[in-house]
Structure formats: structure tokens, C-alpha cells
Scaffold this motif. Structure first.
Motif, short mmCIF file in Angstrom:
data_model
loop_
_atom_site.label_atom_id
_atom_site.label_comp_id
_atom_site.label_asym_id
_atom_site.label_seq_id
_atom_site.Cartn_x
_atom_site.Cartn_y
_atom_site.Cartn_z
N UNK A 130 8.92 -60.83 59.43
CA UNK A 130 8.49 -59.82 60.39
C UNK A 130 6.97 -59.84 60.50
N UNK A 131 6.46 -59.95 61.73
CA UNK A 131 5.02 -59.96 61.92
C UNK A 131 4.39 -58.64 61.46
N UNK A 132 5.06 -57.52 61.73
CA UNK A 132 4.58 -56.21 61.29
C UNK A 132 5.78 -55.43 60.79
N UNK A 133 5.86 -55.36 59.47
CA UNK A 133 6.99 -54.68 58.84
C UNK A 133 6.52 -53.34 58.29
N UNK A 134 7.32 -52.31 58.50
CA UNK A 134 6.99 -50.96 58.03
C UNK A 134 7.69 -50.70 56.71
N UNK A 135 6.91 -50.35 55.68
CA UNK A 135 7.49 -50.01 54.39
C UNK A 135 7.90 -48.54 54.39
N UNK A 136 9.19 -48.30 54.39
CA UNK A 136 9.71 -46.93 54.44
C UNK A 136 9.30 -46.14 53.20
N UNK A 137 9.49 -46.68 51.97
CA UNK A 137 9.17 -45.86 50.80
C UNK A 137 7.67 -45.59 50.61
N UNK A 138 6.81 -46.52 51.08
CA UNK A 138 5.39 -46.38 50.81
C UNK A 138 4.55 -46.09 52.06
N UNK A 139 5.22 -46.04 53.21
CA UNK A 139 4.59 -45.62 54.46
C UNK A 139 3.33 -46.44 54.80
N UNK A 140 3.46 -47.74 54.73
CA UNK A 140 2.36 -48.64 55.10
C UNK A 140 2.91 -49.80 55.92
N UNK A 141 2.03 -50.35 56.76
CA UNK A 141 2.39 -51.55 57.48
C UNK A 141 2.16 -52.76 56.59
N UNK A 142 3.05 -53.74 56.71
CA UNK A 142 2.94 -54.97 55.94
C UNK A 142 2.93 -56.14 56.92
N UNK A 143 1.74 -56.57 57.36
CA UNK A 143 1.68 -57.70 58.30
C UNK A 143 2.15 -59.00 57.65
N UNK A 144 2.69 -59.88 58.48
CA UNK A 144 3.12 -61.22 58.06
C UNK A 144 4.04 -61.15 56.84
N UNK A 145 5.08 -60.35 56.94
CA UNK A 145 6.00 -60.15 55.83
C UNK A 145 7.11 -61.20 55.84
N UNK A 146 7.31 -61.82 54.69
CA UNK A 146 8.42 -62.77 54.51
C UNK A 146 9.21 -62.29 53.30
N UNK A 147 10.41 -61.73 53.56
CA UNK A 147 11.24 -61.12 52.51
C UNK A 147 12.07 -62.18 51.80
N UNK A 148 12.11 -62.05 50.46
CA UNK A 148 12.91 -63.01 49.70
C UNK A 148 13.83 -62.34 48.67
N UNK A 149 13.69 -61.03 48.45
CA UNK A 149 14.59 -60.33 47.53
C UNK A 149 14.56 -58.84 47.85
N UNK A 150 15.65 -58.30 48.43
CA UNK A 150 15.71 -56.89 48.77
C UNK A 150 14.53 -56.48 49.64
N UNK A 151 13.78 -55.45 49.20
CA UNK A 151 12.61 -55.00 49.95
C UNK A 151 11.32 -55.66 49.51
N UNK A 152 11.42 -56.73 48.75
CA UNK A 152 10.23 -57.41 48.22
C UNK A 152 9.88 -58.59 49.12
N UNK A 153 8.61 -58.61 49.52
CA UNK A 153 8.15 -59.63 50.47
C UNK A 153 6.78 -60.17 50.07
N UNK A 154 6.47 -61.32 50.59
CA UNK A 154 5.09 -61.83 50.60
C UNK A 154 4.48 -61.28 51.87
#
Length: 356
Positions: A293-317
Motif C-alpha cells: 500500500x502506497x499510504x497505509x493507515x495504522x488503526x492502532x497507532x493512528x499514523x500513516x505508513x507510506x510505502x508499506x509492504x506487509x509480510x506478517x499480520x499488521x507488520x510491514x516494512x
């Protein structure tokens, strides 16, 4: 015997002044420096770069039995012109205390360490001429494109062979050892920590991040600056090697070193500084990218995570404005601005991710 040989060379061929910026032939008179370990000479003579009227002149020297052409050339360079050559106006900018301490080749780069006096006292133009002489001497001796120089084993700068070196503008490092920012950037780029397009000569954010990645991989103190440890390690280092060898692309994340490796067909194409989960919250194991996701929203921490590549549950690079030199996230793999998009473009859904 040496004087007679030089007189004969002058009488038959003369001396040719060569501006390395525009000419400098690259015909190899010896195999690439991989041959440094061979005791068998592969060339009878080498050309040494001295100075006449502000230009480089090449003077032929004989390679002694049992010595490699590269070592012979630099040894002769350190000894300076003969009396006959001096009478003809040939000089050297290298000081009397200049000595070769070590020489090896790694990839496309010669790595030469000299005594401290080699880059010691003298004007900026004098030091530039010294480096020019060394580079001119090494240019014909293999397939290497660059020359990395060190003083007493502490990295100073890197120059491209076949090109007149830039004006010497050095910073003063630990214990007064000099280094050139542009040279450091070139070395980091060669080792895989920085893009060549980011070699600016300015100590900027991307350089700091590249230094953090380098220091992390080499298990040095992670400061993002040129420390004494870093001086030594930059000269000795080789590009990072992956732990997993397989065809295609994959990502390796080293939690202990704080480094993300982008690997393609068994070769590291980029090493990136990262901050992973504090208190061991980034899971170890073998995973794969399952969403991007180019711009992913972190629901639990209420922050944007640009250039997100998820590899385990809600954990991403993903990109983060805060990528410290220690594990600090809630489990994600934080990446610096300017590097996160590189990682994002490198991976696809299904790209393996190995966390160790």
C-alpha cells in the motif's frame, strides 16, 4: 643500470605528457588485480606517473622478478624520479616519507594504503597532484575503475581512474586523519549502501542513513558519522553477503544489525538502515510480502505508513520520519525517507522475506 635504461627510453621514445582527464589509455599491461596473489610476473615493464610542467608524464620502469606489476609500479613511484629525469625537469609531488603499506583489489576498485605522510602536509593543489600521480600509475594496470586511498589504513577518499582528480577538499577526522565526503559517498555506493546519483559531496541525510547501515552491518558504533572505527572499516570492507542464496528477489532483515538487505539472484543490490521492533516485537522467521500500500493507515497507532509492504499480520516494512539507530517500533520495520520507496519498488506480493 637503471640510469642507462632511462636514458635509452628518452632517446628512443621521449616522454609523453598526458592529461588524464581527456586521454589516459586503458590498455591493460597486466591482468586484473586478482593476479596479486601470483608470484609469477606477467609484465616486464610498467609506467609510473611523474610530473613535468604541471602535467603527468609516464616513465617506464622494469618489474623485478617475483613482484607484481602493481606493487612494482607504486614502489617506483614512491622512490621518485632518477637524477637524469630530474635534470630533464621531471618531478614528483609525493613527499620523502611516502610509502606504500598495502595494496589489494576488490571488485572494480584498487585499495591502496600509504604512510600518513603521503596525504600529510602540503597545499590542496599538491595533494591533488599526489593523488593524480598515484591514479595515473594505477590506471593501466587492470580492469579496475576506481582507486580507494587510505593513510595508515584509515580511509581517505576514492577517485575514478582515467580522470583528473577533483580539487582536494578534505575534512579532518579523528586524530587529524583527513577524509573527503565525496570519496566516502563513492565508497558507500560501491559497497551497496548509497546510490551513485546521491554522491553529492555534501554530508546529507542519505549519507547519514547509509553510514548507519554500514556501521550496523560492520557491527560498529552506529553514529551516522565518520568515526575512527568507520575510517578503518571503510577501507577494509567488502559488500554485504546474503545469508540465503536463491534465484530471484528476496529481502533479508537483520534485527541485530539493523539492516535490510535487498537481494537478487544471490547478490545484495542494496543495504538499508532500519529500526525494528523494541523488546523483540518483530517476529523472526520466513515470510513473504502479502500486501502493498502506497499510504497505509495504522488503526492502532493512528499514523500513516507510506510505502508499506506487509509480510506478517499488521507488520510491514514502511517509511518513517523516525528511524533511530536502535529497535524502537511496535514491530514494524521502519525505513528512512528516500529508501522506503526503493524497498517498496523492489518487492512484489509474494517476494520472500527472511527475518533473523
Amino acid at each position: 643500470m637503471r640510469t642507462s635504461l632511462v636514458v635509452l627510453v628518452f632517446a628512443v621514445a621521449g616522454l609523453l605528457a598526458a592529461d588524464l582527464q581527456s586521454s589516459s589509455p586503458r590498455a591493460a599491461v597486466a591482468p586484473p588485480a586478482r593476479a596479486l596473489t601470483s608470484a609469477k610476473p606477467v609484465a616486464d615493464t610498467v609506467e609510473v606517473g611523474f610530473v613535468k610542467s604541471g602535467w603527468i608524464v609516464r616513465v617506464e620502469r622494469v618489474v623485478p622478478r617475483g613482484m607484481t606489476p602493481a606493487h612494482a609500479a607504486l614502489r617506483e613511484l614512491m622512490q621518485g624520479p632518477t637524477k637524469v629525469e630530474r635534470r630533464r625537469g621531471i618531478r614528483t609531488a609525493l613527499p620523502e616519507g611516502a610509502r606504500l603499506r598495502s595494496l589489494r583489489a576488490d571488485g572494480k576498485t584498487w585499495l591502496a594504503s600509504f604512510s600518513r605522510a603521503t596525504l600529510g602536509s602540503g597545499s590542496s593543489e599538491t595533494k591533488r597532484t599526489r593523488i593524480w600521480q598515484i591514479a595515473a600509475t594505477m590506471a593501466p594496470l587492470g580492469d579496475e575503475d576506481f582507486l580507494a586511498l587510505a593513510a595508515e589504513g584509515r580511509y581517505a577518499t576514492t577517485v575514478r581512474l582515467g580522470v583528473r582528480p577533483a580539487v582536494w577538499r578534505a575534512e579532518t577526522g579523528e586524530k587529524q586523519y583527513p577524509y573527503v565526503v565525496r570519496g566516502v559517498q563513492l565508497r558507500l555506493a560501491e559497497l551497496g549502501y548509497l546510490d551513485r546519483s546521491d554522491v553529492t559531496g555534501t554530508d546529507d541525510y542519505l549519507t547519514e542513513q547509509a553510514l548507519l547501515a554500514f556501521q550496523g552491518w560492520e557491527t560498529l558504533d552506529r553514529t551516522g558519522t565518520i568515526t575512527g572505527q568507520t575510517h578503518v572499516a571503510l577501507f577494509r570492507a567488502s559488500p554485504p553477503r546474503p545469508a540465503v542464496h536463491r534465484a530471484g528477489r528476496h529481502v533479508e532483515i537483520s534485527l541485530a544489525r539493523g539492516v535490510v538487505l535487498l537481494v537478487e539472484d544471490g547478490k545484495v543490490v542494496r543495504a538499508v538502515h532500519t529500526s525494528t521492533g523494541s523488546l523483540g516485537r518483530t517476529p523472526t522467521g520466513d515470510f513473504s510480502v502479502y500486501a502493498k500500500s502506497l499510504y497505509s493507515w495504522s488503526v492502532p497507532f493512528h499514523v500513516w505508513m507510506p510505502f508499506a509492504a506487509y509480510f506478517r499480520g499488521g507488520i510491514a516494512m514502511h517509511q518513517s520520519p523516525d528511524v533511530p539507530s536502535f529497535p524502537a517500533s511496535h514491530g514494524c520495520v521502519r525505513l528512512p525517507e528516500g529508501e522506503a520507496d526503493r524497498v517498496y519498488r523492489f518487492v512484489d506480493v509474494g517476494t520472500p522475506v527472511f527475518v533473523r
